[in-house]
Design a protein around this motif. Structure first.
Motif, short mmCIF file in Angstrom:
data_model
loop_
_atom_site.label_atom_id
_atom_site.label_comp_id
_atom_site.label_asym_id
_atom_site.label_seq_id
_atom_site.Cartn_x
_atom_site.Cartn_y
_atom_site.Cartn_z
N THR A 158 -10.23 -38.52 56.32
CA THR A 158 -9.21 -37.53 56.67
C THR A 158 -8.26 -37.35 55.49
OG1 THR A 158 -9.32 -38.05 59.03
CG2 THR A 158 -7.33 -36.96 58.25
N VAL A 159 -7.98 -36.09 55.16
CA VAL A 159 -7.08 -35.78 54.04
C VAL A 159 -5.92 -34.95 54.58
CG1 VAL A 159 -6.85 -34.69 51.79
CG2 VAL A 159 -9.01 -35.77 52.43
N GLN A 160 -4.70 -35.38 54.26
CA GLN A 160 -3.51 -34.61 54.61
C GLN A 160 -2.94 -33.98 53.36
OE1 GLN A 160 -0.15 -36.77 56.23
NE2 GLN A 160 0.61 -34.94 57.28
N VAL A 161 -2.71 -32.67 53.43
CA VAL A 161 -2.14 -31.94 52.29
C VAL A 161 -0.63 -31.95 52.42
CG1 VAL A 161 -2.07 -29.74 51.06
CG2 VAL A 161 -4.19 -30.48 52.18
N GLY A 162 0.03 -32.68 51.55
CA GLY A 162 1.48 -32.81 51.62
C GLY A 162 1.87 -33.44 52.95
N THR A 163 2.80 -32.80 53.63
CA THR A 163 3.19 -33.25 54.97
C THR A 163 2.66 -32.30 56.02
OG1 THR A 163 5.27 -32.00 54.80
CG2 THR A 163 5.32 -34.32 54.11
N GLY A 164 1.68 -31.49 55.61
CA GLY A 164 1.17 -30.45 56.51
C GLY A 164 -0.15 -30.81 57.17
N ALA A 165 -1.08 -29.88 57.08
CA ALA A 165 -2.34 -29.97 57.83
C ALA A 165 -3.21 -31.13 57.36
CB ALA A 165 -3.10 -28.66 57.70
N THR A 198 -12.48 -27.42 48.69
CA THR A 198 -11.66 -26.45 49.43
C THR A 198 -10.23 -26.96 49.59
OG1 THR A 198 -12.25 -27.39 51.60
CG2 THR A 198 -13.69 -25.68 50.71
N ILE A 199 -10.07 -28.29 49.67
CA ILE A 199 -8.73 -28.87 49.86
C ILE A 199 -7.98 -28.92 48.53
CG2 ILE A 199 -7.47 -30.94 50.56
CD1 ILE A 199 -9.78 -31.52 52.49
N THR A 200 -8.66 -29.37 47.48
CA THR A 200 -7.98 -29.46 46.19
C THR A 200 -7.66 -28.08 45.64
OG1 THR A 200 -10.14 -29.63 45.09
CG2 THR A 200 -8.98 -31.69 45.60
N LYS A 201 -8.51 -27.10 45.92
CA LYS A 201 -8.22 -25.73 45.49
C LYS A 201 -6.99 -25.21 46.22
CE LYS A 201 -12.99 -24.42 44.35
NZ LYS A 201 -14.14 -23.59 44.78
N ALA A 202 -6.93 -25.52 47.53
CA ALA A 202 -5.77 -25.07 48.31
C ALA A 202 -4.50 -25.77 47.83
CB ALA A 202 -6.01 -25.35 49.79
N ALA A 203 -4.65 -27.05 47.47
CA ALA A 203 -3.48 -27.81 47.02
C ALA A 203 -3.06 -27.40 45.61
CB ALA A 203 -3.77 -29.31 47.06
N SER A 231 -7.35 -41.14 54.31
CA SER A 231 -7.49 -42.23 55.28
C SER A 231 -8.88 -42.15 55.90
CB SER A 231 -6.41 -42.14 56.37
OG SER A 231 -6.52 -40.91 57.08
N GLY A 232 -9.27 -43.24 56.55
CA GLY A 232 -10.58 -43.26 57.21
C GLY A 232 -11.56 -44.17 56.52
N THR A 233 -12.63 -44.52 57.25
CA THR A 233 -13.63 -45.46 56.74
C THR A 233 -14.26 -44.98 55.45
OG1 THR A 233 -14.14 -46.10 59.02
CG2 THR A 233 -15.73 -46.72 57.34
N LEU A 234 -14.64 -43.70 55.39
CA LEU A 234 -15.31 -43.17 54.20
C LEU A 234 -14.36 -43.19 53.00
CD1 LEU A 234 -17.78 -41.89 52.92
CD2 LEU A 234 -16.95 -39.65 53.67
#
Length: 681
Positions: A158-165, A198-203, A231-234
């Motif tokens: 699980t990846v959280q972008v900043g304090t958001g999604a 998709t996450i790093t591009k958005a960030a 966070s998370g097992t992976l």
């Protein structure tokens, strides 16, 4: 009347009137019956010939009733087979679902306890790079020392972008949405980099922030505009939750702290019928769905691809591959083609035999399944290629010492974690075992490894426990005649049933859902009922070989009459060779045996349906012929006996006129005598 003397004129007129009256009586008889031959006296030859034709027509009419009833009996049997075929398809679907529920990404052997271990050592393998990231499964990654990372199906990040999604990637989940910001999944390293991009591009707000693999390390080139928290097992496995990777600060770059290498692929598991095509790999460990271009090389087996088999001068068949297409689906498609047979042995070798006298061409983006890209199978020849389940198998050597937290979880479950409990209750007494990886205390019921679990189970009174190090099956039995009840968060993660009665084993289902087992056996019972109900007036051609055959007589011969005899067959679950799933479905191989039985059953149903169809056509053709024959016989009989009503009416009119003229003539002839009488008057 000898004293009465008639003149010759009167006598002549009288005879003429008598003849006319006789003819009129004959004509009236013809007009009233419509026949010119009403008895043998009218025309012996025509009368008896017509009678013979009429009698034969009557005999054939009686046979028509039998033909009509035979058609209904055959139609009923055919409808019963059609319904049975649908039931067999349902049973196949249930069996495939059951097999897939225990054959997950790292669980190729389909057992209820599976330790994933590295398939080999690092050897000379180079660090995984982006260029071949799509060729290797996440579950087959190792660290720089060559030790397996123990990535398992169901592990997530699980990846959280900043304090958001927050967004989550799950190993083994669908990769369809990986190109869109959101939750994703997949089986290969490329699936993960695509999703992370998709996450790093958005960030970071730019294409430069795409995640790639360089030297075995996940990273992005551009600076991030927002902090990412993993966070998370992976994430833990990949080193993204420790050190600098735990939280990547705004303005910094993403880089893993652990090098990720590909591993040697020794000891792969052969594919089974229930293996998804999307989980296949080649002999070198490359994921078959990503081992080359998707449109030209014939090795891609992912959703949206296809293969076409064309028998020279004959049948052409295409299979379009979806996300749920299995190896069994491939074999079913091949076996549906006349002259082709497909089989899969325990090593995963797929053999296709061409029994036709002409070659069979192989084309399509998935033709690599047959060991040849856009090739062919020669006349009366065969091809064979070994398909592998690309995600490892049970290691007999390492299973006992494997931590419980590194066991592959069944579909829909997460893997075991510290604190999970397994509760075993027998005769009101409950024993609780708790998972604790670091320094477990056996006196407190704590277990860390598979060996710890087996030791703890062996100490419970009235219970025996054994483990097959090859298949990973955990066998727990009651030895005191009492029922064992399993509960706690660890019970489902170990695929244990809710309870085990005396004399039974915990591997009776071996991770196979009891729901699937019940559905399968219920459908088998439904199949038997459907076959029994295919009964028409006491005639059932498909419920038992002991049933009376259907006999249809086609002609009226007293001896050696032309007949069609249709013998009954047994298309019940027993007759089709189907065994119950209860007590038999223990692993993927046992379910595969059921799938093979269903394939043979479907073939038997198709063949029987074809035979019944031919018999039905034969009876229908004979019915049409008999109807036409009856019409011909009746027409022939009528031609010999029927009167022409127009002609007979004209004859009657002529005779009536003749009669009137005869009466007038007789009246004139009698006038001479009347003149003599007047002389005496």
């Amino acid at each position: 009347m000898a004293d009465v003397t008639l003149t010759s004129a009167m006598r002549s007129n009288l005879y003429s009137l008598q003849g006319t009256a006789s003819l009129m009586a004959t004509i009236q008889g013809r007009l009233s019956t419509g026949k010119k031959v009403n008895s043998a006296l009218d025309n012996p030859s025509n009368y008896f010939a017509a009678q013979s034709l009429t009698q034969r027509a009557s005999d054939l009419s009686a046979l028509l009733d039998g033909m009509g009833q035979a058609i209904q009996a055959l139609t009923t049997a055919s409808q019963g087979i059609t319904t049975a075929q649908k039931t067999i398809d349902q049973m196949k679907s249930i069996a495939n679902s059951a097999a897939q529920s225990i054959t997950t990404a790292s669980n190729a052997s389909g057992t209820n306890v599976v330790a994933y271990t590295a398939l080999g050592t690092k050897g000379a393998n180079a660090a995984l790079a982006q260029a071949n990231a799509g060729n290797y499964a996440l579950t087959n990654l190792a660290d720089s020392a060559g030790a397996s990372l123990n990535v398992l199906n169901g592990d997530s990040m699980t990846v959280q972008v900043g304090t958001g999604a927050t967004y989550t990637f799950t190993v083994g989940a669908s990769a369809v949405n990986n190109a869109t910001l959101g939750n994703g999944g997949g089986t290969t390293a490329k699936d993960l980099t695509d999703w992370m991009s998709t996450i790093t591009k958005a960030a970071g707000g730019g294409v430069a922030n795409a995640v790639t693999l360089t030297g075995g390390m996940f990273g992005s080139a551009g600076n991030l505009g927002a902090a990412l928290t993993f966070s998370g097992t992976l994430a833990t496995t990949l080193g993204l939750t420790s050190g600098t990777g735990a939280t990547t600060a705004s303005g910094g770059k993403l880089a893993t702290t652990v090098e990720v290498d590909s591993v040697a692929y020794t000891g792969q598991a052969g594919a089974t019928g229930s293996t998804l095509l999307s989980e296949l790999s080649d002999a070198n460990g490359k994921v078959l769905t990503n081992s080359g271009p998707t449109t030209t090389d014939g090795t891609h087996t992912g959703p949206g691809t296809f293969f076409t088999l064309a028998v020279s001068g004959g049948q052409t068949t295409t299979l379009n591959i979806t996300a749920t297409t299995t190896v069994q689906d491939v074999m079913d498609t091949i076996n549906s083609i006349s002259g082709l047979t497909a089989s899969l042995d325990s090593t995963g070798a797929l053999k296709v035999v061409n029994n036709n006298s002409t070659a069979v061409s192989i084309e399509g983006t998935a033709s690599g399944l047959f060991g040849t890209a856009n090739g062919s199978i020669g006349a009366n020849a065969s091809v064979s290629t070994t398909l592998y389940h690309g995600y490892g198998k049970v290691s007999a050597t390492n299973l006992p010492t494997t931590n419980l937290t590194n066991l592959q979880a069944p579909t829909g479950q997460s893997r075991l974690v510290d604190g999970d409990q397994l509760k075993l209750t027998m005769d009101g007494v409950t024993t609780t075992l708790s998972v604790k990886t670091a320094s477990p205390d056996a006196t407190k019921g704590e277990v860390g490894s598979v060996a710890d679990l087996m030791t703890a189970l062996g100490k419970i009174p009235g219970i025996t426990a054994s483990l097959d190090n090859t298949t990973g099956q955990l066998d727990i039995r009651s030895t005191n005649g009492k029922t064992i009840t399993f509960s706690g968060s660890a019970a489902n993660k170990l695929s244990l049933p809710p309870s085990v009665a005396a004399g039974q084993s915990s591997i009776s289902g071996s991770g196979v859902s009891a729901t699937y087992i019940k559905q399968y056996d219920d459908l088998a019972k439904l199949l038997d009922q459907q076959v029994q109900d295919a009964n028409y007036k006491g005639i059932n051609l498909i419920s038992s070989t002991g049933n009376n055959p259907l006999s249809v007589t086609f002609n009226e011969a007293a001896f050696n009459a032309n007949k069609l005899v249709v013998n009954a067959v047994d298309l019940t679950s027993k007759g089709l060779g189907l065994t119950a799933s209860t007590g038999n479905w223990k692993d993927a191989n046992s379910i595969q045996a059921s799938l093979s039985q269903l394939t043979m059953a479907a073939t038997t149903l198709r063949e029987t349906s074809a035979v019944l169809g031919q018999n039905l056509t034969t009876v229908q053709n004979r019915q049409d012929f008999t109807n036409n024959m009856i019409a011909t016989l009746k027409t022939g009989s009528d031609n010999l006996t029927l009167a022409d009503m127009n002609e007979e009416s004209a004859n009657m009119l002529a005779l009536q006129t003749r009669q009137q003229l005869g009466i007038q003539s007789l009246s004139l002839a009698s006038q001479a005598n009347q003149a003599v009488m007047r002389l005496f008057g």
